[in-house]
Scaffold this motif. Structure first.
Motif, PDB file in Angstrom:
ATOM      1  N   VAL A   1       9.425  -3.369   5.421  1.00  0.00           N
ATOM      2  CA  VAL A   1       9.661  -3.982   6.730  1.00  0.00           C
ATOM      3  C   VAL A   1       8.693  -3.363   7.724  1.00  0.00           C
ATOM      4  N   TYR A   2       8.080  -4.200   8.559  1.00  0.00           N
ATOM      5  CA  TYR A   2       7.109  -3.694   9.515  1.00  0.00           C
ATOM      6  C   TYR A   2       7.789  -3.255  10.806  1.00  0.00           C
ATOM      7  N   ALA A   3       7.845  -1.998  11.043  1.00  0.00           N
ATOM      8  CA  ALA A   3       8.202  -1.361  12.322  1.00  0.00           C
ATOM      9  C   ALA A   3       9.592  -1.735  12.843  1.00  0.00           C
ATOM     10  N   TYR A   4       9.764  -2.957  13.360  1.00  0.00           N
ATOM     11  CA  TYR A   4      11.030  -3.323  13.987  1.00  0.00           C
ATOM     12  C   TYR A   4      11.946  -3.981  12.957  1.00  0.00           C
ATOM     13  N   VAL A   5      13.060  -3.303  12.686  1.00  0.00           N
ATOM     14  CA  VAL A   5      13.955  -3.709  11.611  1.00  0.00           C
ATOM     15  C   VAL A   5      15.144  -4.458  12.203  1.00  0.00           C
ATOM     16  N   PRO A   6      15.400  -5.693  11.775  1.00  0.00           N
ATOM     17  CA  PRO A   6      16.597  -6.396  12.252  1.00  0.00           C
ATOM     18  C   PRO A   6      17.863  -5.653  11.812  1.00  0.00           C
TER      19      PRO A   6
ATOM     20  N   ARG B   1      -1.773  11.293  17.102  1.00  0.00           N
ATOM     21  CA  ARG B   1      -1.122  10.367  16.171  1.00  0.00           C
ATOM     22  C   ARG B   1      -1.908  10.403  14.868  1.00  0.00           C
ATOM     23  N   GLN B   2      -1.532  11.331  14.015  1.00  0.00           N
ATOM     24  CA  GLN B   2      -2.329  11.631  12.826  1.00  0.00           C
ATOM     25  C   GLN B   2      -1.704  11.055  11.555  1.00  0.00           C
ATOM     26  N   MET B   3      -0.499  11.474  11.218  1.00  0.00           N
ATOM     27  CA  MET B   3       0.205  10.867  10.093  1.00  0.00           C
ATOM     28  C   MET B   3       1.403  10.127  10.672  1.00  0.00           C
ATOM     29  N   SER B   4       1.206   8.856  10.988  1.00  0.00           N
ATOM     30  CA  SER B   4       2.220   8.078  11.695  1.00  0.00           C
ATOM     31  C   SER B   4       2.713   6.943  10.800  1.00  0.00           C
ATOM     32  N   PHE B   5       4.022   6.754  10.782  1.00  0.00           N
ATOM     33  CA  PHE B   5       4.620   5.644  10.054  1.00  0.00           C
ATOM     34  C   PHE B   5       5.985   5.387  10.656  1.00  0.00           C
ATOM     35  N   TRP B   6       6.791   4.547  10.063  1.00  0.00           N
ATOM     36  CA  TRP B   6       8.040   4.147  10.686  1.00  0.00           C
ATOM     37  C   TRP B   6       9.122   3.972   9.629  1.00  0.00           C
TER      38      TRP B   6
END
Length: 379
Positions: free
Chosen positions: A253-258, A241-246
């Motif tokens: 928005v952090y990770a989990y998007v409504p 897990r080197q260049m990880s984003f979402w």
């Protein structure tokens, strides 16, 4: 729904795969070959046909006929739903004894002869299956809400349209990766000259609202091998897990998007198309991965809520718990390296808990010392 296993013999003269991603890459390459029937497939099929531990005819189809009809380098056959886990263990034991690799891409599991489990963090799961075959079937998971199911299906269609035409492969079911605390709905992987890229679609419910996350990870085999030498105590996921984003990071928005509305879902789809699509193309080689990690080109993030929050994708990567950006800067960053090293030391010291500040700096120095003594720069 079928539950397929894939079996093959490791190509002569090639190094054994060291990671699950390398197994997937080998499968994808061998799928294109058609060398004719495989004697080891016939031997495995004969052992399967002789097995009566789950009844007289436990297999979904005749394994002997299936092996005889296989004229490719990879033999794919379906396991029945009944006694599936038990039969998976039977096949794996017999196949590994013959020198054959077994890929269960639905479980995200590869069983490599003589007795290796990839990825290594799935070894615990594999051991637990010995107990699972004795336990009653678990209750089915609660069904998704209609809103979440519709959003998931639309996002999966968007990912298929974007990724599959660019060389990604998608296992039939999502890989069950242990660091996710949500339901993995689809996983995509592509081998690159640098190493590999993965995209994972996840679903969950937060405060009764249906939410989706799309996790992106780009990694370099070169960086991973250096990390292994520096931190042998870490597990394989730490190295990859080197260049990880979402998806959502470029919308603040952090990770989990409504995904309560079509507009919210469409914003996710648009972000996958641009800038994430171009980022995946830009990071296929090690020097280009370094360019993105260094902020050239820049991928700005929304105005941060705190002064310490990352202002770009590069800063997000630099602030991660890993050291991929630092190692990449040493290899390919030229004059940028000193600035990256200073940033990493200051960032880790600032964000660490008070009792861990000295340890955080020592870990950065541990990386710097190893690089200077053991790794030749390429920039």
């Amino acid at each position: 729904m079928s539950y397929d296993l894939r079996i093959w013999e490791h190509p002569a003269g090639k190094a054994a795969p060291a990671s699950f991603e390398e197994v997937l890459r080998q499968w994808f390459e061998l799928e294109l070959l058609g060398p004719g029937s495989q004697p080891k497939f016939a031997a495995l099929a004969a052992q399967m046909a002789a097995y009566k531990g789950c009844g007289e005819a436990p297999w979904a189809s005749d394994p002997v006929a299936g092996a005889k009809g296989c004229n490719k380098a990879v033999w794919t056959f379906e396991l029945p739903e009944a006694n599936r886990v038990h039969l998976l263990r039977v096949v794996a034991k017999q196949a590994n004894a013959l020198g054959l690799t077994v890929l269960d891409d639905q479980q995200g599991l590869a069983l490599v002869p003589p007795d290796r489990v990839l990825p290594p963090e799935r070894a615990g799961f594999w051991m637990e299956t010995a107990q699972a075959v004795e336990e009653p079937a678990r209750e089915a998971a609660a069904p998704l809400s209609l809103a979440l199911q519709a959003s998931r299906d639309e996002m999966r269609a968007a990912l298929n349209a974007l990724l599959l035409q660019h060389g990604f492969i998608a296992p039939r079911l999502a890989l069950g990766l242990p660091y996710y605390r949500a339901q993995a709905e689809a996983t995509y992987f592509r081998a690159t000259p640098a190493g590999g890229q993965s995209v994972t679609l996840l679903s969950t419910t937060v405060n009764n609202a249906p939410c989706l996350a799309v996790d992106i990870n780009v990694f370099s085999e070169e960086i991973a091998s250096i990390q292994r030498a520096i931190f042998p105590e870490q597990d394989e996921m730490f190295f990859r897990r080197q260049m990880s984003f979402w998806v959502g990071i470029f919308q603040g928005v952090y990770a989990y998007v409504p995904v309560r509305t079509q507009a919210e879902l469409q914003r996710m789809v648009n972000e996958v198309q641009d800038p994430i699509g171009p980022i995946l193309e830009m990071t296929r080689t090690a020097p280009d991965l370094q360019a993105v990690m260094s902020g050239t080109p820049a991928f700005p993030l929304p105005a941060p809520k705190t002064p310490q929050a990352p202002k770009s994708l590069a800063e997000h990567v630099h602030q991660s718990a890993g050291y991929a950006a630092l190692i990449s800067a040493w290899l390919y960053g030229g004059k940028q390296f000193q600035a990256v090293a200073q940033y990493k030391r200051a960032s880790d010291e600032r964000t660490a808990a008070p009792a861990m500040k000295a340890t955080a700096v020592q870990r950065v120095d541990r990386v710097l010392d190893y690089l200077q003594k053991n790794v030749q720069r390429k920039a």
